[in-house]
Design an enzyme around this catalytic site. Structure first.
Site, mmCIF file in Angstrom:
data_model
loop_
_atom_site.group_PDB
_atom_site.id
_atom_site.type_symbol
_atom_site.label_atom_id
_atom_site.label_comp_id
_atom_site.label_asym_id
_atom_site.label_seq_id
_atom_site.Cartn_x
_atom_site.Cartn_y
_atom_site.Cartn_z
ATOM 1 N N GLU A 81 32.830 -56.747 20.410
ATOM 2 C CA GLU A 81 32.612 -57.361 19.105
ATOM 3 C C GLU A 81 33.821 -58.151 18.614
ATOM 4 O O GLU A 81 33.701 -58.972 17.699
ATOM 5 C CB GLU A 81 32.263 -56.284 18.067
ATOM 6 N N GLU A 112 32.857 -39.277 35.610
ATOM 7 C CA GLU A 112 33.953 -38.907 34.723
ATOM 8 C C GLU A 112 34.880 -37.857 35.315
ATOM 9 O O GLU A 112 35.911 -37.524 34.728
ATOM 10 C CB GLU A 112 33.409 -38.394 33.389
#
Length: 272
Positions: A81, A112
């Site tokens: 953004e 992960e």
């Protein structure tokens, strides 16, 4: 004292499936209201981290977010953004997720669990002491994130973290930890809920404050935003009308000519 994940503790609510829709919604909202309070308590930590980020960015450094699952996606969201909102380079704020881009949409099993992969991912961007790396993990135990920050520390790169458990391994590794303790989730262990909301709020605060400090806001307006759709062109036009006290027609012409609100303001004020 043993480390306890409050984000994994049993929900304060029982028999969720027996609740009416109205009860579920009100109870989720009741829990969500506690999140901003938890974030407020962490403001001194957020301030300390931002104070390290801004000088690095001013010197040409970058801000990296690393995370897995929901945490990784939130980092990517915040990073993605920044260019359209503030007109900065795509390479100024970078979000990395365990498992790579495919993990943005679909979970990648066991991605992960590697303590080495984050550093490998960061190395592809020629990470250096000019940069800052923030590890995001609600649990505070994600190996991908912890391993990444450990390597950064060894290589003289400033590290921060965003987590929702007190005294977590991650908060002990990060030089500038941000800890927002939101407590048990409405659905036990579903840390995309309150923990995710807290992380999103903190990311908003970090990137927005940094961009303001970098001069990417004038007054309270996003004068460097990318004019990538009709809505944003209209917003830019209205900014010019208000700032310069000119007609819509004149504002539209200026925006069309200069392709940027800040540049249009400068050109008009300089008489060019």
């Amino acid at each position: 004292m043993d480390f306890v994940k409050t984000t994994e503790q049993d929900s304060n609510y029982r028999d969720l499936e027996k609740m009416t829709v109205n009860e579920v919604l009100h109870n989720i909202n009741k829990e969500d209201k506690t999140v901003p309070i938890a974030v407020e308590k962490a403001i001194p930590q957020i301030e300390a981290l931002v104070a390290k980020i801004v000088p690095k960015l001013k010197k040409g450094g970058r801000l990296f977010y690393i995370g897995a699952g929901t945490s990784g996606r939130l980092g990517i969201l915040d990073a993605s953004e920044c260019p359209p909102t503030y007109g900065v380079s795509d390479h100024l704020v970078i979000g990395l997720i365990a498992g790579g881009d495919q993990a943005i949409r679909k979970a990648v099993e066991f991605a992960e669990d590697s303590k080495e992969q984050a550093w490998e991912d960061l190395s592809e961007y020629d990470i250096s002491p000019l940069d800052v790396v923030i590890g995001i993990a609600a649990s505070g135990t994600t190996p991908y994130v912890i391993g990444g920050l450990e390597k950064c520390n060894k290589n003289g790169i400033i590290t921060g973290c965003i987590t929702c458990n007190e005294d977590s391994p991650l908060s002990q590794v990060a030089e500038y930890p941000v800890v927002a303790v939101v407590g048990p989730e409405f659905v036990t262990g579903s840390s995309r809920m309150k923990a995710g909301t807290a992380q999103k709020l903190i990311l908003n605060m970090i990137s927005t404050t940094a961009m303001i400090q970098l001069g990417r806001v004038k007054g309270n307006k996003m004068v460097d935003m990318q004019l990538s759709n009709t809505k944003l062109v209209d917003r830019g036009t209205r900014m010019l009308m208000q700032e310069l006290n000119i007609s819509r027609e004149k504002a539209e012409a200026l925006l069309h000519q200069h392709k940027n609100v800040r540049n249009a303001i400068k050109a008009y004020q300089s008489g060019k």
